[in-house]
Design a protein around this motif. Structure first.
Motif, mmCIF file in Angstrom:
data_model
loop_
_atom_site.group_PDB
_atom_site.id
_atom_site.type_symbol
_atom_site.label_atom_id
_atom_site.label_comp_id
_atom_site.label_asym_id
_atom_site.label_seq_id
_atom_site.Cartn_x
_atom_site.Cartn_y
_atom_site.Cartn_z
ATOM 1 N N ASN A 207 11.098 -9.824 -2.106
ATOM 2 C CA ASN A 207 10.233 -9.348 -1.029
ATOM 3 C C ASN A 207 10.578 -7.907 -0.661
ATOM 4 O O ASN A 207 11.713 -7.591 -0.334
ATOM 5 N N ARG A 208 9.561 -7.046 -0.745
ATOM 6 C CA ARG A 208 9.702 -5.646 -0.304
ATOM 7 C C ARG A 208 8.502 -5.347 0.579
ATOM 8 O O ARG A 208 7.542 -4.707 0.177
ATOM 9 N N ALA A 209 8.564 -5.858 1.809
ATOM 10 C CA ALA A 209 7.420 -5.810 2.715
ATOM 11 C C ALA A 209 7.338 -4.494 3.477
ATOM 12 O O ALA A 209 8.294 -3.737 3.559
ATOM 13 N N GLY A 210 6.137 -4.282 4.040
ATOM 14 C CA GLY A 210 5.931 -3.126 4.909
ATOM 15 C C GLY A 210 4.603 -2.452 4.660
ATOM 16 O O GLY A 210 4.118 -2.400 3.525
ATOM 17 N N ALA A 211 3.982 -1.982 5.761
ATOM 18 C CA ALA A 211 2.733 -1.216 5.702
ATOM 19 C C ALA A 211 1.631 -1.963 4.968
ATOM 20 O O ALA A 211 0.923 -1.398 4.133
ATOM 21 N N ALA A 212 1.478 -3.248 5.283
ATOM 22 C CA ALA A 212 0.419 -4.078 4.690
ATOM 23 C C ALA A 212 0.472 -4.076 3.172
ATOM 24 O O ALA A 212 -0.555 -4.045 2.501
ATOM 25 N N GLY A 213 1.675 -4.127 2.624
ATOM 26 C CA GLY A 213 1.836 -4.224 1.180
ATOM 27 C C GLY A 213 2.018 -2.906 0.463
ATOM 28 O O GLY A 213 2.296 -2.884 -0.739
ATOM 29 N N VAL A 214 1.898 -1.796 1.184
ATOM 30 C CA VAL A 214 1.956 -0.470 0.549
ATOM 31 C C VAL A 214 3.359 -0.155 0.015
ATOM 32 O O VAL A 214 3.510 0.372 -1.098
ATOM 33 N N ILE A 215 4.390 -0.483 0.789
ATOM 34 C CA ILE A 215 5.752 -0.108 0.402
ATOM 35 C C ILE A 215 6.158 -0.757 -0.912
ATOM 36 O O ILE A 215 6.632 -0.094 -1.846
ATOM 37 N N GLY A 216 5.976 -2.073 -1.015
ATOM 38 C CA GLY A 216 6.343 -2.770 -2.247
ATOM 39 C C GLY A 216 5.491 -2.359 -3.426
ATOM 40 O O GLY A 216 5.987 -2.210 -4.548
ATOM 41 N N LEU B 251 -9.515 1.714 3.104
ATOM 42 C CA LEU B 251 -9.333 1.980 4.530
ATOM 43 C C LEU B 251 -8.339 3.102 4.804
ATOM 44 O O LEU B 251 -8.416 3.760 5.841
ATOM 45 N N ASN B 252 -7.426 3.300 3.883
ATOM 46 C CA ASN B 252 -6.351 4.264 4.122
ATOM 47 C C ASN B 252 -6.231 5.249 2.956
ATOM 48 O O ASN B 252 -5.524 4.989 1.979
ATOM 49 N N PRO B 253 -6.912 6.383 3.036
ATOM 50 C CA PRO B 253 -6.854 7.393 1.960
ATOM 51 C C PRO B 253 -5.455 7.938 1.723
ATOM 52 O O PRO B 253 -5.190 8.534 0.680
ATOM 53 N N LYS C 5 -12.303 -9.817 25.830
ATOM 54 C CA LYS C 5 -11.209 -10.634 26.351
ATOM 55 C C LYS C 5 -10.372 -11.259 25.236
ATOM 56 O O LYS C 5 -9.163 -11.440 25.384
ATOM 57 N N LEU C 6 -11.010 -11.616 24.121
ATOM 58 C CA LEU C 6 -10.303 -12.315 23.048
ATOM 59 C C LEU C 6 -9.597 -11.343 22.104
ATOM 60 O O LEU C 6 -10.117 -10.277 21.781
ATOM 61 N N ASN C 7 -8.409 -11.736 21.662
ATOM 62 C CA ASN C 7 -7.684 -10.945 20.678
ATOM 63 C C ASN C 7 -7.436 -11.774 19.425
ATOM 64 O O ASN C 7 -7.561 -12.997 19.437
ATOM 65 N N TYR C 8 -7.102 -11.098 18.341
ATOM 66 C CA TYR C 8 -6.765 -11.804 17.102
ATOM 67 C C TYR C 8 -5.584 -11.121 16.441
ATOM 68 O O TYR C 8 -5.396 -9.911 16.569
ATOM 69 N N SER C 9 -4.775 -11.907 15.761
ATOM 70 C CA SER C 9 -3.601 -11.363 15.093
ATOM 71 C C SER C 9 -3.848 -11.235 13.601
ATOM 72 O O SER C 9 -4.786 -11.818 13.056
ATOM 73 N N SER C 10 -2.991 -10.456 12.949
ATOM 74 C CA SER C 10 -3.031 -10.338 11.491
ATOM 75 C C SER C 10 -1.632 -10.013 11.015
ATOM 76 O O SER C 10 -0.738 -9.730 11.817
ATOM 77 N N ALA C 11 -1.445 -10.026 9.686
ATOM 78 C CA ALA C 11 -0.140 -9.705 9.113
ATOM 79 C C ALA C 11 0.092 -8.201 9.025
ATOM 80 O O ALA C 11 1.108 -7.767 8.512
ATOM 81 N N GLY C 12 -0.855 -7.404 9.533
ATOM 82 C CA GLY C 12 -0.691 -5.957 9.532
ATOM 83 C C GLY C 12 -2.015 -5.244 9.354
ATOM 84 O O GLY C 12 -2.987 -5.816 8.847
ATOM 85 N N ASN C 13 -2.078 -3.994 9.797
ATOM 86 C CA ASN C 13 -3.296 -3.188 9.659
ATOM 87 C C ASN C 13 -3.708 -3.046 8.196
ATOM 88 O O ASN C 13 -2.887 -2.755 7.332
ATOM 89 N N GLY C 14 -4.989 -3.266 7.932
ATOM 90 C CA GLY C 14 -5.516 -3.040 6.600
ATOM 91 C C GLY C 14 -5.428 -4.205 5.653
ATOM 92 O O GLY C 14 -5.930 -4.131 4.532
ATOM 93 N N ALA D 223 -20.243 -2.563 8.205
ATOM 94 C CA ALA D 223 -19.717 -2.996 9.495
ATOM 95 C C ALA D 223 -18.957 -1.883 10.218
ATOM 96 O O ALA D 223 -18.461 -2.097 11.336
ATOM 97 N N HIS D 224 -18.870 -0.699 9.599
ATOM 98 C CA HIS D 224 -18.166 0.457 10.197
ATOM 99 C C HIS D 224 -16.726 0.088 10.599
ATOM 100 O O HIS D 224 -16.266 0.399 11.688
ATOM 101 N N ILE D 225 -16.040 -0.598 9.678
ATOM 102 C CA ILE D 225 -14.689 -1.037 9.936
ATOM 103 C C ILE D 225 -13.691 0.078 9.640
ATOM 104 O O ILE D 225 -13.808 0.776 8.632
ATOM 105 N N THR D 226 -12.720 0.251 10.538
ATOM 106 C CA THR D 226 -11.652 1.236 10.327
ATOM 107 C C THR D 226 -10.316 0.517 10.427
ATOM 108 O O THR D 226 -10.216 -0.598 10.954
ATOM 109 N N ILE D 227 -9.284 1.176 9.964
ATOM 110 C CA ILE D 227 -7.966 0.566 9.957
ATOM 111 C C ILE D 227 -7.413 0.369 11.368
ATOM 112 O O ILE D 227 -6.494 -0.413 11.599
ATOM 113 N N ASP D 228 -7.979 1.056 12.345
ATOM 114 C CA ASP D 228 -7.485 0.971 13.725
ATOM 115 C C ASP D 228 -8.209 -0.066 14.564
ATOM 116 O O ASP D 228 -7.910 -0.222 15.748
ATOM 117 N N GLN D 229 -9.173 -0.797 13.972
ATOM 118 C CA GLN D 229 -9.917 -1.773 14.772
ATOM 119 C C GLN D 229 -9.051 -2.954 15.161
ATOM 120 O O GLN D 229 -8.195 -3.369 14.393
#
Length: 322
Positions: free
Chosen positions: A65-74, A102-104, A151-160, A316-322
């Motif tokens: 496992n080499r995690a970080g930055a939504a898979g970018v590091i590994g 999403l991330n140039p 009012k509602l929030n949602y979680s994820s394993a990381g941006n992107g 859907a005009h989705i960005t990495i910061d949504q």
């Protein structure tokens, strides 16, 4: 003339080296980089495959496992490793289709910096909510969100990552407002969802379904067009939100420039791994549909998935910061 002769000698030497390397490959353990934390879908499938691949390739395969930055590091670590077949990486929709869209600023190119080896599998996700949530269906969730905008929030394993994008796409398609709360891995997000600090989450079938079966969270829907055999009673989102679908693909890639004979050896061994009845049973139990095929099939799968997500992101005009 001398230059041409020198180039010819260099080419012959390189081909001879590659042929010799392929004949003796693998002569030491192979490292399979998992660019996400332990416990998530990528980690789970990597360990199932690595265990059997060790037998089929004739050498120990170690999942790291080499995690970080939504898979970018590994993924970046793998891209800059020696192309000798001893460092390979688990790739996903997040690392090789969605992330670069999403991330140039991602430091690698999925097409230029990697060698496709095999398309391993695909899997839907499951939309889960706390047991205390007032909504018990997707339509009730949508109605609640519309009455309580923001009012509602949602979680994820990381941006992107694909859980992030799946939720953002769902919000756009359903016409609701949701707040994204990124975590450093699925395992860290689940406890907060169970406690009600997070309102909903799109999780992989492999990591989310056990919590559903244990009665710790409630499953509202799956992201495949048909019900999953893992949770057959849980309906697809598409029944409530027309056209909605989200599948994650998983593959094995190496650094760019890997000798073709080594790629072919790995591909052959991995295809053999995917035909093993015990592996197939494990993958099905975890909600994965096994893949396989040639390296070219793998590259085509990535290209099609990237094109599909590009359209979703733009529409859907989705960005990495949504």
């Amino acid at each position: 003339m001398k230059l041409l002769k020198a180039l010819a000698i260099s080419l012959i030497t390189l081909l001879s080296f590659n042929a010799t390397a392929a004949e003796t490959y693998p002569s030491k353990p192979i490292k399979l980089i998992v660019p996400f934390p332990p416990g998530g879908a990528t980690d789970i499938i990597a360990r199932v495959v690595a265990q059997r691949l060790s037998i089929d390739i004739g050498q120990t395969v170690v999942a790291e496992n080499r995690a970080g930055a939504a898979g970018v590091i590994g993924s970046d670590l793998a891209a800059h490793s020696a192309p000798d077949g001893y460092t390979i990486v688990m790739t996903t929709s997040s690392t090789h289709s969605i992330g670069p869209l999403l991330n140039p600023g991602i430091p690698y190119s999925p097409t230029k910096d990697f060698t496709p080896i095999i398309y391993l599998a695909s899997s839907p996700q499951v939309l889960i909510v706390p047991l205390s949530a007032p909504y018990k269906t997707v339509q009730e969730l949508i109605d609640f969100a519309k009455k309580n905008p923001g009012k509602l929030n949602y979680s994820s394993a990381g941006n992107g990552g694909i859980p992030h994008l799946s939720a953002a796409r769902f919000a756009a398609a359903a016409g609701i407002q949701l707040t994204h709360v990124p975590y450093k891995g699925t395992a860290l997000a689940i406890p907060d969802l169970m406690a009600g600090r997070i309102d909903l989450m799109f999780d992989s079938m492999s990591s989310g379904s056990p919590h559903v079966m244990d009665g710790k969270v409630r499953a509202l829907a799956v992201t495949s067009p048909i019900p999953s055999p893992v949770l057959p009673a849980v309906p697809p989102i598409i029944q409530t939100v027309p056209g909605y679908e989200s599948l994650t693909w998983f593959g094995v890639f190496g650094p760019a420039g890997m000798p073709k004979p080594i790629v072919e050896k790995l591909n052959k061994a991995l295809n053999q791994t995917l035909k093993d009845p015990a592996v197939l049973a494990q993958l099905q139990k975890l909600g994965f549909d096994a893949g396989g095929g040639t390296p070219e099939d793998c590259a085509e799968k990535m290209a099609k998935d990237t094109a599909a997500w590009k359209k979703v992101i733009e529409d859907a005009h989705i960005t990495i910061d949504q």
